[in-house]
Design a protein around this motif. Structure first.
Motif, short mmCIF file in Angstrom:
data_model
loop_
_atom_site.label_atom_id
_atom_site.label_comp_id
_atom_site.label_asym_id
_atom_site.label_seq_id
_atom_site.Cartn_x
_atom_site.Cartn_y
_atom_site.Cartn_z
N PHE A 1 0.87 -1.27 0.04
CA PHE A 1 0.19 0.02 0.05
C PHE A 1 0.88 1.29 0.10
O PHE A 1 0.64 2.22 -0.76
N LEU A 2 1.97 1.47 0.84
CA LEU A 2 2.75 2.49 1.08
C LEU A 2 3.34 2.43 -0.57
O LEU A 2 3.48 3.79 -0.89
N PHE A 3 3.72 1.53 -1.16
CA PHE A 3 4.70 1.97 -2.23
C PHE A 3 3.60 2.33 -3.47
O PHE A 3 3.75 3.05 -4.26
N ASN B 1 3.97 5.83 -5.61
CA ASN B 1 3.90 5.94 -7.10
C ASN B 1 3.06 6.75 -7.50
O ASN B 1 3.33 7.46 -8.32
N ILE B 2 1.72 6.91 -6.83
CA ILE B 2 0.88 7.94 -7.43
C ILE B 2 1.31 8.93 -7.20
O ILE B 2 1.12 9.98 -7.88
N LEU B 3 1.88 9.29 -5.88
CA LEU B 3 2.50 10.78 -5.67
C LEU B 3 3.46 11.17 -6.56
O LEU B 3 3.70 12.17 -7.14
N LEU C 1 3.54 14.23 -9.15
CA LEU C 1 4.50 15.39 -9.03
C LEU C 1 5.21 15.62 -10.05
O LEU C 1 5.74 16.51 -10.49
N SER C 2 5.66 14.47 -10.82
CA SER C 2 6.22 14.63 -12.06
C SER C 2 5.63 15.05 -13.24
O SER C 2 6.22 15.56 -14.10
N HIS C 3 4.27 15.00 -13.16
CA HIS C 3 3.36 15.42 -14.14
C HIS C 3 2.59 16.81 -13.98
O HIS C 3 2.16 17.33 -14.70
#
Length: 73
Positions: A58-60, A64-66, A70-72
């Protein structure tokens, strides 16, 4: 390590400490006691990943979503 978290606010403590901030937060990562508090606030979102592997997954998943946002963003 908390200073490295890229968030407006990060609280580490017990649920009683967090309860006063829950109306302002986007996410609560907790044990099953967090569900009771969230239901009292009218929230019904629940993700249940069990044991170490489920919690790590869940933490990963969140990281990954965050990272994608942040990158987009």
């Amino acid at each position: 390590m908390l200073k490295d978290i890229k968030a407006e606010n990060a609280l580490v403590g017990d649920l009683e400490d967090a309860e006063s901030f829950l109306n302002e937060c986007d996410m609560l990562i907790s044990n099953f006691h967090g569900e009771r508090i969230l239901h009292s606030l009218g929230s019904n979102a629940l993700k249940n990943d069990q044991l170490y592997e489920g919690g790590a997954y869940f933490l990963f998943e969140v990281a990954n979503i965050l990272n994608k946002e942040l990158s987009h963003g």
